[in-house]
Design an enzyme around this catalytic site. Structure first.
Site, PDB file in Angstrom:
ATOM      1  N   TYR A 216      -1.329  -2.066   0.212  1.00  0.00           N
ATOM      2  CA  TYR A 216      -2.470  -2.916   0.555  1.00  0.00           C
ATOM      3  C   TYR A 216      -3.581  -2.131   1.246  1.00  0.00           C
ATOM      4  O   TYR A 216      -4.737  -2.535   1.227  1.00  0.00           O
ATOM      5  CB  TYR A 216      -2.022  -4.076   1.456  1.00  0.00           C
ATOM      6  CG  TYR A 216      -1.164  -5.107   0.774  1.00  0.00           C
ATOM      7  CD1 TYR A 216      -0.743  -4.947  -0.535  1.00  0.00           C
ATOM      8  CD2 TYR A 216      -0.762  -6.251   1.439  1.00  0.00           C
ATOM      9  CE1 TYR A 216       0.051  -5.890  -1.159  1.00  0.00           C
ATOM     10  CE2 TYR A 216       0.032  -7.212   0.828  1.00  0.00           C
ATOM     11  CZ  TYR A 216       0.443  -7.023  -0.477  1.00  0.00           C
ATOM     12  OH  TYR A 216       1.218  -7.971  -1.089  1.00  0.00           O
TER      13      TYR A 216
ATOM     14  N   LYS B 117      13.285   0.551  -1.772  1.00  0.00           N
ATOM     15  CA  LYS B 117      13.562   0.871  -3.178  1.00  0.00           C
ATOM     16  C   LYS B 117      13.730   2.384  -3.279  1.00  0.00           C
ATOM     17  O   LYS B 117      13.050   3.077  -4.036  1.00  0.00           O
ATOM     18  CB  LYS B 117      12.412   0.368  -4.065  1.00  0.00           C
ATOM     19  CG  LYS B 117      12.704   0.383  -5.565  1.00  0.00           C
ATOM     20  CD  LYS B 117      13.848  -0.519  -5.970  1.00  0.00           C
ATOM     21  CE  LYS B 117      14.002  -0.514  -7.491  1.00  0.00           C
ATOM     22  NZ  LYS B 117      15.242  -1.210  -7.925  1.00  0.00           N
TER      23      LYS B 117
ATOM     24  N   ASP C 162      15.253  -5.478  -5.042  1.00  0.00           N
ATOM     25  CA  ASP C 162      15.669  -6.406  -6.086  1.00  0.00           C
ATOM     26  C   ASP C 162      16.993  -7.081  -5.730  1.00  0.00           C
ATOM     27  O   ASP C 162      17.185  -8.281  -5.946  1.00  0.00           O
ATOM     28  CB  ASP C 162      15.751  -5.716  -7.452  1.00  0.00           C
ATOM     29  CG  ASP C 162      16.405  -4.345  -7.394  1.00  0.00           C
ATOM     30  OD1 ASP C 162      16.728  -3.854  -6.292  1.00  0.00           O
ATOM     31  OD2 ASP C 162      16.580  -3.739  -8.464  1.00  0.00           O
TER      32      ASP C 162
ATOM     33  N   ASP D 242       5.823  -9.120   1.802  1.00  0.00           N
ATOM     34  CA  ASP D 242       4.969 -10.216   1.350  1.00  0.00           C
ATOM     35  C   ASP D 242       5.719 -11.099   0.361  1.00  0.00           C
ATOM     36  O   ASP D 242       5.726 -12.334   0.459  1.00  0.00           O
ATOM     37  CB  ASP D 242       3.708  -9.634   0.703  1.00  0.00           C
ATOM     38  CG  ASP D 242       2.620 -10.668   0.485  1.00  0.00           C
ATOM     39  OD1 ASP D 242       2.810 -11.844   0.880  1.00  0.00           O
ATOM     40  OD2 ASP D 242       1.578 -10.316  -0.086  1.00  0.00           O
TER      41      ASP D 242
ATOM     42  N   ASP E 238       7.757 -15.046   1.193  1.00  0.00           N
ATOM     43  CA  ASP E 238       7.418 -16.262   0.453  1.00  0.00           C
ATOM     44  C   ASP E 238       8.656 -16.836  -0.232  1.00  0.00           C
ATOM     45  O   ASP E 238       8.852 -18.052  -0.275  1.00  0.00           O
ATOM     46  CB  ASP E 238       6.332 -15.975  -0.586  1.00  0.00           C
ATOM     47  CG  ASP E 238       4.943 -15.987   0.020  1.00  0.00           C
ATOM     48  OD1 ASP E 238       4.834 -16.199   1.242  1.00  0.00           O
ATOM     49  OD2 ASP E 238       3.963 -15.778  -0.709  1.00  0.00           O
TER      50      ASP E 238
END
Length: 353
Positions: free
Chosen positions: A142, A187, A219, A243, A247
């Protein structure tokens, strides 16, 4: 206690839910004898329309002068649907985080027994789920170097050792106060940035021998959150993964309108609901104000005003138990309550206690 609060209602349903959060804040202030001074400021699409800047300098100064920021939401379809827009509401949110040094986003994911039936997961999976996601907020893709033309684009997932270490220690501090279990999500099998995360985490882990630390690829973590959300106690991860996972975590509770969050770091802390601006609901008096109200509870708790926070949570739970709920979480055949009615009921409950 004297508190100076910067109030940023933002866009969409933001002003409506903020109104209810302010009612609750003022009711608590009156009941417990706190002097609360508030100052409203522009942010998001509203700020772009007024000044051309989604986080104007005046707003930044207001935030820096405050003890805390109570924030609602930003976002507007006229910018979402325009890929050529050079200035976007969400840039104001990123600017606020960067300028205030808000590197740690704390998102509790807690289920409410009376709303278990609203969760997309089976009752036996979600009942009792209670964990915290700690998301690094000012690094990663970001904020890394970016490039875009008609044929190629890239975002750089850039992290440094100090950035990683400081957010890990926030995660460990929360784990020490809870059930002493920390899950580091990365990851590392693919990304160089994640391998640095894991290397630093394995070093920091040695400073917290009481905490059980496990490592999980993002994942796998996403699947585990659906299959066994009760496994988690505290999750710590980088900006983009955080992020997405936060959610996902919010949805298992049955409504994104239920969960608050805090962003802390170098300067003024920010307290906000995790949901967006939901512009389609603007002005319809249907938005759930509970996440905004619970953000007020987190604000008081940040200043160690535990009784104040506890009373807000008690009032919210009472409203749910009494079926004083906005439409998306109301039981079939239940009475109709809007944003204003729910906020007023909770405010009245606090004043009567």
């Amino acid at each position: 206690m004297k508190l100076k609060i910067a109030v940023l209602p933002g866009d969409g349903i933001g002003p409506e839910i903020m109104e209810q959060g302010m009612k609750v804040m003022n009711a608590i202030g009156e009941k417990f004898g706190h002097e609360i001074e508030t100052k409203e400021a522009l942010c998001g699409a509203h700020a772009i329309d007024e000044t051309g800047d989604p986080f104007p300098e005046d707003t930044f100064k207001t935030c820096m002068d405050a003890d805390a920021v109570l924030f609602a939401s930003v976002g507007d379809p006229k910018y979402d649907n325009n890929p050529n827009a050079k200035v976007r509401p969400e840039q104001g949110l990123l600017a606020m985080r960067k300028k205030l040094g808000l590197f740690a986003n704390i998102r509790p994911v807690e289920t409410f027994d009376c709303l278990i039936h609203k969760s997309p997961l089976k009752d036996e999976l979600v009942k009792g789920a209670d964990f915290i996601c700690i998301r690094e907020l000012t690094g990663g893709m970001y904020f890394g170097e970016k490039y875009e033309d008609n044929n190629k684009a890239y975002d750089t997932n850039y992290y440094t050792r100090p950035e990683i270490e400081r957010i890990l220690r926030v995660g460990y501090d929360y784990a020490m106060k809870r059930h002493k279990h920390l899950t580091v999500v990365d990851k590392a099998n693919v990304l160089a940035s994640s391998r640095l995360w894991r290397k630093v985490a394995q070093e920091v882990e040695k400073d917290y021998p009481e905490v059980i630390t496990d490592y999980m690829f993002v994942d796998n973590a996403a699947m585990r959150m659906i299959q066994d959300p009760r496994f988690f106690d505290v999750i710590v991860t980088e900006n983009t993964f955080g992020d997405i996972l936060t959610d996902e975590g919010s949805c298992i509770t049955g409504s994104m309108g239920l969960l608050p969050s805090a962003s802390t770091g170098e300067h003024t802390p920010v307290f906000e609901p995790i949901h967006g601006s939901w512009p389609q609901a603007k002005g319809k008096n249907i938005a759930n104000p509970l996440a905004q109200i619970l953000s007020v509870a987190m604000l008081f708790e940040y200043f160690n005003l535990k009784k104040e926070g506890a009373l807000i949570r008690e009032a919210v739970n009472a409203s749910l138990d009494q079926l004083v709920r906005t439409p998306e979480i109301q039981v079939e055949g239940g009475a109709t309550y809007g944003t204003k009615e729910v906020g007023q009921w909770i405010t009245d409950y606090i004043r009567k206690k």
